[in-house]
Scaffold this motif. Structure first.
Motif, PDB file in Angstrom:
ATOM      1  N   VAL A 193       0.860  -1.189   0.000  1.00 52.65           N
ATOM      2  CA  VAL A 193       0.000   0.000   0.000  1.00 52.65           C
ATOM      3  C   VAL A 193       0.891   1.231   0.000  1.00 52.65           C
ATOM      4  O   VAL A 193       1.629   1.465   0.959  1.00 52.65           O
ATOM      5  N   ALA A 194       0.833   1.989  -1.071  1.00 50.40           N
ATOM      6  CA  ALA A 194       1.742   3.127  -1.208  1.00 50.40           C
ATOM      7  C   ALA A 194       1.120   4.431  -0.743  1.00 50.40           C
ATOM      8  O   ALA A 194       1.826   5.399  -0.495  1.00 50.40           O
ATOM      9  N   ALA A 195      -0.180   4.478  -0.630  1.00 50.23           N
ATOM     10  CA  ALA A 195      -0.845   5.716  -0.191  1.00 50.23           C
ATOM     11  C   ALA A 195      -1.158   5.575   1.288  1.00 50.23           C
ATOM     12  O   ALA A 195      -1.896   4.673   1.674  1.00 50.23           O
ATOM     13  N   TRP A 196      -0.580   6.479   2.101  1.00 51.46           N
ATOM     14  CA  TRP A 196      -0.669   6.275   3.548  1.00 51.46           C
ATOM     15  C   TRP A 196      -1.945   6.876   4.139  1.00 51.46           C
ATOM     16  O   TRP A 196      -1.902   7.812   4.933  1.00 51.46           O
ATOM     17  N   GLU A 197      -3.061   6.352   3.668  1.00 55.19           N
ATOM     18  CA  GLU A 197      -4.338   6.746   4.285  1.00 55.19           C
ATOM     19  C   GLU A 197      -5.204   5.500   4.380  1.00 55.19           C
ATOM     20  O   GLU A 197      -5.022   4.530   3.627  1.00 55.19           O
ATOM     21  N   ALA A 198      -6.118   5.522   5.338  1.00 53.18           N
ATOM     22  CA  ALA A 198      -6.849   4.308   5.706  1.00 53.18           C
ATOM     23  C   ALA A 198      -7.567   3.676   4.513  1.00 53.18           C
ATOM     24  O   ALA A 198      -7.603   2.444   4.375  1.00 53.18           O
ATOM     25  N   GLY A 199      -8.132   4.514   3.627  1.00 53.31           N
ATOM     26  CA  GLY A 199      -8.905   3.986   2.504  1.00 53.31           C
ATOM     27  C   GLY A 199      -8.080   3.040   1.631  1.00 53.31           C
ATOM     28  O   GLY A 199      -8.591   2.011   1.143  1.00 53.31           O
ATOM     29  N   ALA A 200      -6.796   3.374   1.419  1.00 56.53           N
ATOM     30  CA  ALA A 200      -5.946   2.532   0.565  1.00 56.53           C
ATOM     31  C   ALA A 200      -5.716   1.163   1.215  1.00 56.53           C
ATOM     32  O   ALA A 200      -5.720   0.130   0.521  1.00 56.53           O
ATOM     33  N   TYR A 201      -5.539   1.148   2.529  1.00 56.49           N
ATOM     34  CA  TYR A 201      -5.364  -0.134   3.218  1.00 56.49           C
ATOM     35  C   TYR A 201      -6.670  -0.952   3.175  1.00 56.49           C
ATOM     36  O   TYR A 201      -6.653  -2.163   2.994  1.00 56.49           O
ATOM     37  N   VAL A 202      -7.813  -0.240   3.325  1.00 62.00           N
ATOM     38  CA  VAL A 202      -9.116  -0.921   3.282  1.00 62.00           C
ATOM     39  C   VAL A 202      -9.294  -1.603   1.924  1.00 62.00           C
ATOM     40  O   VAL A 202      -9.698  -2.775   1.847  1.00 62.00           O
ATOM     41  N   ALA A 203      -8.941  -0.890   0.858  1.00 61.42           N
ATOM     42  CA  ALA A 203      -9.087  -1.478  -0.486  1.00 61.42           C
ATOM     43  C   ALA A 203      -8.212  -2.714  -0.634  1.00 61.42           C
ATOM     44  O   ALA A 203      -8.647  -3.739  -1.190  1.00 61.42           O
ATOM     45  N   ALA A 204      -6.976  -2.625  -0.144  1.00 62.50           N
ATOM     46  CA  ALA A 204      -6.060  -3.777  -0.255  1.00 62.50           C
ATOM     47  C   ALA A 204      -6.561  -4.948   0.586  1.00 62.50           C
ATOM     48  O   ALA A 204      -6.529  -6.111   0.145  1.00 62.50           O
ATOM     49  N   LEU A 205      -7.060  -4.666   1.795  1.00 65.58           N
ATOM     50  CA  LEU A 205      -7.579  -5.736   2.662  1.00 65.58           C
ATOM     51  C   LEU A 205      -8.810  -6.386   2.019  1.00 65.58           C
ATOM     52  O   LEU A 205      -8.955  -7.613   2.032  1.00 65.58           O
ATOM     53  N   ARG A 206      -9.672  -5.549   1.464  1.00 70.15           N
ATOM     54  CA  ARG A 206     -10.867  -6.091   0.799  1.00 70.15           C
ATOM     55  C   ARG A 206     -10.450  -7.029  -0.338  1.00 70.15           C
ATOM     56  O   ARG A 206     -11.009  -8.111  -0.508  1.00 70.15           O
ATOM     57  N   ASP A 207      -9.466  -6.606  -1.117  1.00 70.47           N
ATOM     58  CA  ASP A 207      -8.989  -7.426  -2.242  1.00 70.47           C
ATOM     59  C   ASP A 207      -8.426  -8.748  -1.718  1.00 70.47           C
ATOM     60  O   ASP A 207      -8.686  -9.817  -2.273  1.00 70.47           O
ATOM     61  N   MET A 208      -7.652  -8.674  -0.617  1.00 72.54           N
ATOM     62  CA  MET A 208      -7.039  -9.888  -0.062  1.00 72.54           C
ATOM     63  C   MET A 208      -8.112 -10.829   0.499  1.00 72.54           C
ATOM     64  O   MET A 208      -8.099 -12.041   0.235  1.00 72.54           O
ATOM     65  N   ILE A 209      -9.057 -10.266   1.220  1.00 75.14           N
ATOM     66  CA  ILE A 209     -10.091 -11.104   1.855  1.00 75.14           C
ATOM     67  C   ILE A 209     -10.992 -11.746   0.797  1.00 75.14           C
ATOM     68  O   ILE A 209     -11.418 -12.895   0.947  1.00 75.14           O
ATOM     69  N   ALA A 210     -11.206 -11.030  -0.317  1.00 73.39           N
ATOM     70  CA  ALA A 210     -12.164 -11.509  -1.325  1.00 73.39           C
ATOM     71  C   ALA A 210     -11.697 -12.773  -2.031  1.00 73.39           C
ATOM     72  O   ALA A 210     -12.515 -13.544  -2.542  1.00 73.39           O
ATOM     73  N   SER A 211     -10.426 -13.029  -2.099  1.00 74.56           N
ATOM     74  CA  SER A 211      -9.952 -14.123  -2.944  1.00 74.56           C
ATOM     75  C   SER A 211      -8.999 -15.061  -2.216  1.00 74.56           C
ATOM     76  O   SER A 211      -7.786 -14.805  -2.148  1.00 74.56           O
ATOM     77  N   PRO A 212      -9.503 -16.162  -1.657  1.00 77.84           N
ATOM     78  CA  PRO A 212      -8.607 -17.136  -1.021  1.00 77.84           C
ATOM     79  C   PRO A 212      -7.561 -17.676  -1.984  1.00 77.84           C
ATOM     80  O   PRO A 212      -6.403 -17.906  -1.593  1.00 77.84           O
ATOM     81  N   GLN A 213      -7.912 -17.849  -3.237  1.00 77.78           N
ATOM     82  CA  GLN A 213      -6.952 -18.395  -4.207  1.00 77.78           C
ATOM     83  C   GLN A 213      -5.773 -17.433  -4.401  1.00 77.78           C
ATOM     84  O   GLN A 213      -4.624 -17.836  -4.490  1.00 77.78           O
ATOM     85  N   GLU A 214      -6.132 -16.142  -4.509  1.00 72.73           N
ATOM     86  CA  GLU A 214      -5.066 -15.157  -4.705  1.00 72.73           C
ATOM     87  C   GLU A 214      -4.187 -15.060  -3.454  1.00 72.73           C
ATOM     88  O   GLU A 214      -2.969 -14.868  -3.558  1.00 72.73           O
ATOM     89  N   ARG A 215      -4.808 -15.220  -2.296  1.00 74.20           N
ATOM     90  CA  ARG A 215      -4.021 -15.223  -1.054  1.00 74.20           C
ATOM     91  C   ARG A 215      -2.984 -16.342  -1.088  1.00 74.20           C
ATOM     92  O   ARG A 215      -1.808 -16.147  -0.734  1.00 74.20           O
ATOM     93  N   VAL A 216      -3.456 -17.522  -1.513  1.00 71.43           N
ATOM     94  CA  VAL A 216      -2.546 -18.675  -1.546  1.00 71.43           C
ATOM     95  C   VAL A 216      -1.436 -18.433  -2.577  1.00 71.43           C
ATOM     96  O   VAL A 216      -0.252 -18.687  -2.320  1.00 71.43           O
TER      97      VAL A 216
END
Lengths: 609, 220
Positions: free
Chosen positions: A553-576
């Motif tokens: 996450v290159a943008a140091w504001e909460a929204g950017a982390y939320v977007a990255a977390l949402r992306d990570m949580i949404a896809s177990p395959q991508e996490r693996v």
């Protein structure tokens, strides 16, 4: 004959006042002879201050007990008890000695050797006098009017914890000092000396009145001699091949690096003698940091008690005394300052290496810390300046433009993970347990300090009420933050001690929010386990967490982390997928084998230098 | 007399006040090298030094000579005490390296003796003073000389009844050493593994070989 100075303020009236106060407070009436002997005892310690010491000893014993050497309250209590005249808590030990101890011939001065004294003074033996009373009275009278040589007191901590060797050293020092007092009388007390001084004054009036001068005789005037002796007592050997210098032994990243470095040196050079030297603080949180077979010495209390330039001088003397082939500094401030002050010359005798970790940041956001404070001044003579990230190496190169010869010695050693890599990644195993959890779960751990941005975690949790955030940490450098705005879906635990305590297999990933960082060892361990990670794309972290190995996450504001977390949580395959890539990178680049190989290459430059 | 980088005024004073002395002008800019030159120029058995602004007690030469004649070991004599005058006046008692409690380890931290010793010329020829190099951070040539000679087995002892007076002044070599934070050059005595004096140069050739060195007692 010149005479030592009289005790300041020691008049019959002042002694009478002390006697009256003792009578009023304790009910004992001291004789003039008893008071005179007490005063004479203190005059041996400090002529000018004897009256005050006597007064405190009789009327205010707590401060007295700490202060001097010729009367040891603890020794006297023990002696009196053994003699069947125990000291009650209602009476100061000194008063007890004057009333009862003198009569029982108890010697409260631990350096006094009656046998030795009687051998030197056969007339005392023949007369049957008490040797100690003779010593006190005669020494005091003989020294009346001249200055005794200055003597630095032995620190209480050294005396309390003295080994047999140290105790003998201290006793011998006291005896030798007594001999130096005799020399003062024999030299400065002679009329011939006065004649010589008058001749000097005739030749050059600026010689002045030297009888008011301090008298020094090495080494008694120099406290560094005592500190150096104490340091040598704690050093298991007289020489080493390698010294690893650390500030303390805490649970931090630099401490882990010091441990990794020491273990690697022990593997690479098994026949060499290795010393792990604790320099800046006595804190030990992690005693098994050092592998068996490596000597450990903690000299931090010595350096802390001296401070400043004298501490630097002492550490330099110890380095030159141990004459190692190399010294490696892992974040010791005092070692850095010795390198800075004396390093150019010391480097001609021994190879100097120092680790550099990431800059700290001031509250205003400016970089600060050892890379800027010490790299520019020490890099020219360091045999190796070691960074734990290529980022820091490249930044230093970019900022200071060192010439090729210095650049070659600026090397990166990636700190290996301590735990063995998992055969099945955390991401895979956690994905298999997804059905057991009703809500997504994200983990976070770190110091609750400005750098780690726990406030950002609270903001992120508030924006993601459908996700549970489990966090571990405590403030270390900064004051604890308010918990008023902490969202209900965020739980903060105390710092964890082992990775096994973390529910890594029951989570969707890890969140890392630092505002700046080098290479956090926790990320290396999590990477090695194959954990999905959302992390700030800052400095060295980018070498591990990229778009193919995690969610930077290159943008140091909460929204950017939320977007990255949402992306990570949404896809177990991508996490693996990304976690496997991350684990592959960690096992290849952050492993012991590679660390040993890179360190060996750095040490090999010693031979070619 | 050695006049090392002395100015014209000093030269004129010396010529006027000591016309019978041989005056050697040198350009070392270094007290140790100036002393070495003096030693080479000397021809006697013993030498001793007096820095320009210091004073000897009147008995120094006689007592020093008598004292060294009585020493069986190779010895450098020092004044029994030195009076420092000027800034920070102090009386300094010189230690005896043959005394029972003498601790050579202190030489790792500081010096016991100054350079105004009295010794055999051959000792100074065998162990010349090293030049200070303040720019490189090395100084205290007298301290280094103490270490080097003690390591070689030379004793350092106070000569009874003698006194030196030494002026402390800003700008002196020793003040410059303190100001520029110099250290002494590496030498064997600095190491904890120092085995003790190597052996008295004079006694090494002694046929009976029975004499021992007391200074090794506290080595290491």
């Amino acid at each position: 004959m010149r005479r030592f100075r009289a005790a300041r303020g020691a008049t019959p009236a002042s002694l009478r006042r002390i006697r009256n106060r003792v009578k009023a407070r304790f009910g004992y009436r001291l004789s003039r002879e008893q008071l005179a002997l007490g005063l004479a005892l203190f005059e041996l310690a400090d002529k000018a201050d004897a009256l005050r010491l006597l007064r405190e000893g009789l009327l205010d014993p707590p401060s007295f007990e700490e202060e001097y050497w010729f009367f040891s309250p603890s020794r006297y209590r023990s002696q009196a008890s053994n003699a069947g005249i125990p000291v009650s808590s209602q009476i100061p030990p000194l008063l007890h000695w004057l009333i009862y101890g003198i009569e029982a011939r108890l010697v409260p001065y631990q350096a006094f050797d009656e046998t030795y004294y009687l051998a030197r003074h056969p007339s005392v033996r023949q007369s049957g006098q008490w040797a100690f009373a003779h010593f006190v009275a005669v020494s005091s009278a003989r020294t009346d009017g001249l200055r005794a040589p200055r003597k630095t007191p032995i620190p209480d901590a050294y005396r309390r914890n003295a080994t047999r060797d140290s105790a003998e050293f201290y006793l011998a020092r006291e005896r030798d000092y007594e001999a130096s007092r005799d020399r003062v009388l024999n030299i400065i007390g002679r009329d011939e000396f006065k004649t010589i001084v008058e001749e000097f004054q005739d030749s050059d009036p600026s010689v002045g009145n030297i009888f008011a001068s301090d008298v020094d005789m090495a080494p008694f005037h120099d406290d560094l001699h005592l500190h150096e002796h104490q340091a040598r007592q704690r050093l298991p050997r007289k020489s080493y091949d390698t010294i690893v210098c650390v500030p303390w032994i805490r649970m931090g990243g630099a401490d882990l690096v010091a441990s990794v470095l020491t273990k690697s040196l022990a593997r690479l050079r098994p026949d060499e003698r290795l010393l792990f030297l604790q320099i800046d603080s006595p804190i030990v949180e992690w005693p098994d940091i050092v592998p068996s077979g490596v000597d450990v010495a903690d000299l931090s209390d010595i350096f802390m008690s001296i401070g400043g330039h004298a501490a630097e001088r002492l550490l330099l003397a110890i380095f030159r005394g141990l004459a190692p082939r190399r010294i490696l500094n892992v974040n010791s401030r005092l070692c850095w300052s010795v390198f800075d002050r004396f390093g150019e010359r010391l480097a001609r005798e021994t190879g100097l290496y120092s680790y550099l970790f990431c800059w700290d940041r001031t509250p205003e956001g400016t970089r600060a810390g050892y890379p800027s404070t010490y790299f520019p001044s020490t890099a020219p003579f360091l045999a190796g300046a070691i960074t734990d990230t290529f980022y820091l190496r490249d930044e230093l190169t970019h900022m200071y433009r060192p010439p090729p010869a210095v650049r070659r010695r600026l090397v990166t050693l990636r700190t290996p993970a301590r735990m063995a890599p998992r055969a099945i990644t955390v991401a895979e195993e956690a994905a298999g347990r997804l059905g057991a959890r009703r809500r997504p779960r994200v983990l976070w751990a770190g110091r609750l300090d400005r750098q780690k941005r726990f406030d950002l975690v609270e903001q992120i949790a508030a924006l993601m009420p459908d996700v549970d955030f489990e966090c571990w940490g405590a403030p270390v450098l900064d004051a604890p933050a308010s918990t008023a705005n902490r969202p209900a879906n965020l739980v903060l635990h105390k710092p964890f001690a082992k990775y096994e305590e973390l529910p890594l297999l029951d989570c969707d990933g890890w969140l890392y929010t630092s505002a700046w960082d080098g290479m956090p060892t926790i990320l290396v361990e999590l990477a090695n386990m194959g954990t999905p990670i959302v992390a700030s794309a800052v400095e060295g972290v980018c070498e591990l967490i990229a778009h193919d190995t995690g969610w930077p996450v290159a943008a140091w504001e909460a929204g950017a982390y939320v977007a990255a977390l949402r992306d990570m949580i949404a896809s177990p395959q991508e996490r693996v997928r990304r976690a496997r890539n991350l684990q592959f990178l960690a096992t290849r680049e952050y492993c012991t084998h590679k660390y040993d190989k890179d360190l060996a290459a750095l040490l090999a430059m010693e031979e070619s230098a | 007399m050695i006049l090392d980088r002395g100015d014209e005024l000093t030269g004129a004073v010396l010529r006027e006040s000591a016309p019978d002395y041989q005056l050697i002008r040198s350009d070392h800019g270094d007290p140790g090298l100036a002393r070495n030159e003096a030693v080479r120029a000397a021809s006697g058995t013993f030498v001793t030094f007096l820095d320009g602004d210091d004073l000897w007690s009147g008995n120094w030469l006689v007592n020093g000579y008598e004292f060294l004649r009585g020493c069986r070991r190779t010895t450098v004599g020092h004044s029994e005490c030195s009076i420092f005058f000027g800034s920070e006046p102090t009386i300094w008692l010189h230690a005896d390296s043959e005394a029972e409690g003498f601790d050579p380890a202190y030489l790792r931290l500081d010096n016991y003796w100054d350079a105004m010793g009295f010794g055999e010329r051959r000792v100074y020829l065998e162990f010349p003073f090293e030049a200070n190099d303040l720019a490189a951070g090395y100084g205290h040539e007298d301290w280094l000389w103490s270490c080097v000679t003690l390591d070689a087995g030379v004793s350092h002892r106070p000569v009874p009844g003698t006194v030196h007076a030494k002026r402390r002044r800003p700008g002196s070599q020793s003040a410059k050493c303190a100001d520029s934070d110099v250290i002494i050059r590496p030498n064997p005595l600095l190491k904890y593994a120092w085995p003790g004096p190597r052996g008295d140069p004079a006694l090494a050739a002694d046929a009976d070989g029975t004499r021992q060195h007391q200074v090794s007692k506290n080595a290491g």
